[in-house]
Scaffold this motif. Structure first.
Motif, PDB file in Angstrom:
ATOM      1  N   THR A  83     -25.765  19.673 -19.043  1.00 30.50           N
ATOM      2  CA  THR A  83     -25.248  18.724 -17.811  1.00 30.50           C
ATOM      3  C   THR A  83     -24.918  19.263 -17.478  1.00 30.50           C
ATOM      4  N   THR A  85     -22.388  18.284 -15.115  1.00 29.39           N
ATOM      5  CA  THR A  85     -21.162  17.595 -15.315  1.00 29.39           C
ATOM      6  C   THR A  85     -20.056  18.124 -16.374  1.00 29.39           C
ATOM      7  N   ASP A  86     -21.029  18.523 -17.958  1.00 28.87           N
ATOM      8  CA  ASP A  86     -20.515  19.416 -18.695  1.00 28.87           C
ATOM      9  C   ASP A  86     -20.185  20.522 -18.488  1.00 28.87           C
ATOM     10  N   THR A  89     -17.136  20.937 -15.881  1.00 28.79           N
ATOM     11  CA  THR A  89     -16.128  20.717 -16.585  1.00 28.79           C
ATOM     12  C   THR A  89     -15.787  21.684 -17.211  1.00 28.79           C
ATOM     13  N   LEU A 159     -13.885  19.868  -6.146  1.00 27.87           N
ATOM     14  CA  LEU A 159     -14.230  20.074  -7.579  1.00 27.87           C
ATOM     15  C   LEU A 159     -13.142  20.763  -7.611  1.00 27.87           C
ATOM     16  N   GLY A 180     -13.701  15.622 -17.114  1.00 22.91           N
ATOM     17  CA  GLY A 180     -15.169  15.196 -17.467  1.00 22.91           C
ATOM     18  C   GLY A 180     -15.656  13.792 -15.950  1.00 22.91           C
ATOM     19  N   GLN A 181     -15.045  12.957 -16.309  1.00 23.50           N
ATOM     20  CA  GLN A 181     -14.081  11.909 -15.339  1.00 23.50           C
ATOM     21  C   GLN A 181     -14.485  12.232 -13.767  1.00 23.50           C
ATOM     22  N   VAL A 183     -15.006  15.127 -12.184  1.00 18.76           N
ATOM     23  CA  VAL A 183     -16.079  15.832 -12.375  1.00 18.76           C
ATOM     24  C   VAL A 183     -17.699  15.037 -12.118  1.00 18.76           C
ATOM     25  N   GLU A 184     -17.306  13.752 -12.516  1.00 15.04           N
ATOM     26  CA  GLU A 184     -18.860  13.554 -13.023  1.00 15.04           C
ATOM     27  C   GLU A 184     -18.088  12.079 -11.094  1.00 15.04           C
ATOM     28  N   LEU A 187     -19.457  14.165  -8.555  1.00  8.02           N
ATOM     29  CA  LEU A 187     -20.747  14.377  -8.153  1.00  8.02           C
ATOM     30  C   LEU A 187     -21.470  13.190  -7.962  1.00  8.02           C
ATOM     31  N   LEU A 196     -26.448  13.640 -15.733  1.00  8.99           N
ATOM     32  CA  LEU A 196     -24.718  13.626 -15.676  1.00  8.99           C
ATOM     33  C   LEU A 196     -24.550  13.431 -16.917  1.00  8.99           C
TER      34      LEU A 196
END
Length: 196
Positions: A83, A85-86, A89, A159, A180-181, A183-184, A187, A196
């Protein structure tokens, strides 16, 4: 250290020593004497390889920037996998290792160093990181995983800025869930929810 004794890869030995001093004592403690003492070499060794201490520091920063070339290639190659997001991160965690955070602090701390590096806008290391992230996001945009109208340069800056704030406390790494939150959230308007 006795004179006349060959030191294998003295430049790297000095860079490694500077990183240890930065991590342990901070930018204000980074002096030519501290570096050579940490490296266990005579002060003249540094001046044999570098015009002056600012030239040494500029090459130390450039060495860190050069390491980002491999990171950038790997990040771009990962487009379309996992993903977004991952991936980002993980990339932020790898980017903001303790040495990188300390080097950013060093560049901010020393006006002469920033002038010598002579880069365009932004802080060296962070500016290159933003370009690295923008390149990855452009790859994801080309694959349709990022909205076609997404401003990848602005997303990358957001970011990097958010990441730097979270990692700036060198003693406490941020919680990966919180990272991660963030970044989410950055985006949210650019990445389709299902990806995501």
């Amino acid at each position: 250290m006795p004179t006349g004794v060959h030191i294998r890869d003295a430049r790297q030995q000095l860079f490694d020593a500077a990183e240890r001093v930065l991590l342990r004592d901070g930018a204000s403690a980074l002096t030519s004497r501290a570096v050579t003492a940490e490296a266990g070499v005579a002060k003249g060794v540094l001046h044999r390889h570098f015009a002056d201490f600012d030239a040494f520091l500029a090459e130390l920063v450039q060495d860190r920037i050069n390491r980002m070339t491999d990171q950038s290639a790997a990040l771009r190659a990962s487009a379309g996998t996992g993903t977004v997001t991952d991936t980002l991160t993980t990339a932020l965690t790898e980017l903001f290792d303790p040495v990188a955070v300390a080097i950013v602090g060093l560049v901010i701390f020393r006006d002469e160093l920033r002038a010598r590096l002579g880069r365009g806008q932004g802080i060296p290391v962070l500016a290159e990181a933003a370009a690295m992230f923008a390149g990855y996001l452009a790859e994801e945009r080309a694959l349709g995983r990022i909205a076609a109208d997404a401003d990848v340069d602005s997303l990358a800056l957001s970011l990097i800025g958010s990441g730097h704030l979270l990692f700036a406390d060198r003693a406490n790494r941020p919680d990966p869930v919180v990272l991660g939150q963030v970044v989410e959230t950055v985006l949210a308007d650019a990445v389709q929810r299902r990806l995501l």
